[in-house]
Enzyme design. Structure first.
Site, short mmCIF file in Angstrom:
data_model
loop_
_atom_site.label_atom_id
_atom_site.label_comp_id
_atom_site.label_asym_id
_atom_site.label_seq_id
_atom_site.Cartn_x
_atom_site.Cartn_y
_atom_site.Cartn_z
N THR A 130 -29.57 21.06 -69.31
CA THR A 130 -29.61 19.59 -69.37
C THR A 130 -30.83 19.04 -68.66
OG1 THR A 130 -28.32 17.60 -68.83
CG2 THR A 130 -28.28 19.35 -67.21
N THR A 152 -19.61 18.94 -69.57
CA THR A 152 -20.65 17.92 -69.71
C THR A 152 -20.05 16.60 -69.25
OG1 THR A 152 -22.09 16.71 -71.25
CG2 THR A 152 -20.03 17.54 -72.15
N GLY A 153 -20.89 15.70 -68.80
CA GLY A 153 -20.37 14.41 -68.34
C GLY A 153 -20.97 14.04 -66.99
N THR A 198 -25.12 17.23 -71.75
CA THR A 198 -25.50 18.62 -71.45
C THR A 198 -25.06 19.46 -72.62
OG1 THR A 198 -25.11 18.30 -69.10
CG2 THR A 198 -25.02 20.57 -69.89
N ARG A 207 -32.46 14.79 -57.60
CA ARG A 207 -31.01 14.88 -57.85
C ARG A 207 -30.72 16.10 -58.75
NH1 ARG A 207 -27.58 14.93 -62.66
NH2 ARG A 207 -25.61 13.96 -62.13
N SER A 232 -31.36 14.72 -74.03
CA SER A 232 -30.69 15.00 -72.76
C SER A 232 -30.81 16.47 -72.36
CB SER A 232 -29.20 14.65 -72.88
OG SER A 232 -28.65 15.31 -74.01
#
Ligand code: ASP
Length: 325
Positions: free
Chosen positions: A187, A220-221, A169, A197, A50
């Site tokens: 990330t 992160t998320g 991330t 995006r 990631s």
């Protein structure tokens, strides 16, 4: 007065980054240098799917990287969004900060800037990430991945492009021996994302924020949700009002969940780490997205050579399970 260095990193894979970051601080390097060194370590690790090299690609099979860095002493910041075919994006972000009058460069021109700064063209796909993309692609129809290419009647498919396992991330916070703070994020964003995006990670105030007079935070998320609440800025502002880092992360996630109640599959993951200028630190995540045994929210903290892996606490709109710090 010298300060005890502290280094924080999101996720279990952040342990190695925290080790490298703390060592840099211990050796007398600045918080900014430590953030860059730790970010580079994860970016260059092909096993982390990631971040950087080995990160999962967008819906068209291309890896697009987001990264940012911010310095607490002077609020200097640099970031890149949608950077392709370039390794070490957090270093490119630092060059944007140091060598341009701007904060953020995106897409092809970010890549051009990187080339001019001496970052060579590089393949970012590993055999594993290419194979995962090919497997995913077999499950999608052409129109699923066509997105805006189909003309005015097309629409982005309502189904989620990535499962919760397909994004992470490395968020980083550092306090150096001189009491200076810095933060960073790097990330590959959501796997299988719509090309172009850009998530929360390179957005100052969303993915990261720092102020030497208060503290710093990184996240992160699910960035498409997190950036709607400027979460990292909010954490720092709550610390300014006297909340501890853990309380500030918890309150910010409650705010996020109030403003953006999870709809898709009834959950999303959002997690934050934070450090105060005196070295107190903490972290929290949403319960529903990041509490499954195979998806446990963990983050690394280093105040000595060997980092510690922390768990929880987990936040719902109403409750908090396990409060630390
Ligand atoms: N925040 C990242 C993004 O939305 C992904 C993650 O940290 O899980 O791009």
């Amino acid at each position: 007065m010298p300060v005890e260095p502290v280094f924080l990193a999101t996720w279990r894979f952040g342990v190695d980054a925290a080790r490298v970051g703390w060592k840099a601080l211990h050796d007398g390097h600045s918080a900014l240098d430590a953030i860059e060194a730790a970010g580079n370590l994860t970016e260059e690790d092909p096993a982390v799917n990631s971040v950087g090299y080995g990160g999962l690609p967008n819906a068209a099979g291309e890896v697009e990287l987001d990264a940012a860095i911010m310095n607490g002493a002077d609020h200097a910041a640099g970031s890149v969004g949608g950077l392709c075919r370039t390794r070490r994006p957090i270093s490119v972000a630092r060059r944007v900060m140091e060598k341009t009058p701007h904060v953020m460069l995106v897409g092809d021109n970010a890549m051009l800037f990187a080339r001019k700064e001496g970052f060579p063209e590089a393949n970012l796909l590993t055999d594993e990430s290419r194979q995962r993309y090919e497997e995913w692609r077999k499950t999608q129809t052409d129109s699923d991945v066509a997105h805006f290419d189909l003309g005015p009647t097309s629409h982005v498919p309502p189904k989620p492009l990535a499962t919760p396992d397909d994004h992470d991330t490395i968020g980083l916070c550092a306090l150096d021996a001189h009491g200076n703070l810095a933060v960073g994020c790097t990330t590959s964003g959501m796997a299988w994302k719509v090309p172009g995006r850009v998530g929360d990670s390179p957005i100052i105030g969303s993915g990261l924020y720092v102020d030497n007079e208060i503290g710093g935070a990184a996240g992160t998320g699910h960035g498409d949700e997190m950036m709607k609440a400027c979460v990292s800025y909010r954490v720092v502002m709550l610390m300014e009002r006297g909340l501890t880092p853990t309380e500030a992360c918890v309150e910010t996630l409650r705010y996020l969940l109030r403003k953006r109640p999870p709809k898709l599959h009834n959950h999303y993951g959002a997690a934050l780490i934070a450090i105060r200028k005196d070295g107190l630190y903490g972290g929290a995540s949403t319960y529903s997205g990041f509490h499954a045994p195979d998806r446990l929210w963990q983050w690394a903290s280093a105040t000595s050579e060997e980092p510690v892996l922390n768990e929880g606490c987990y936040v719902t709109r109403e409750t908090t399970l396990k409060m630390l710090g």
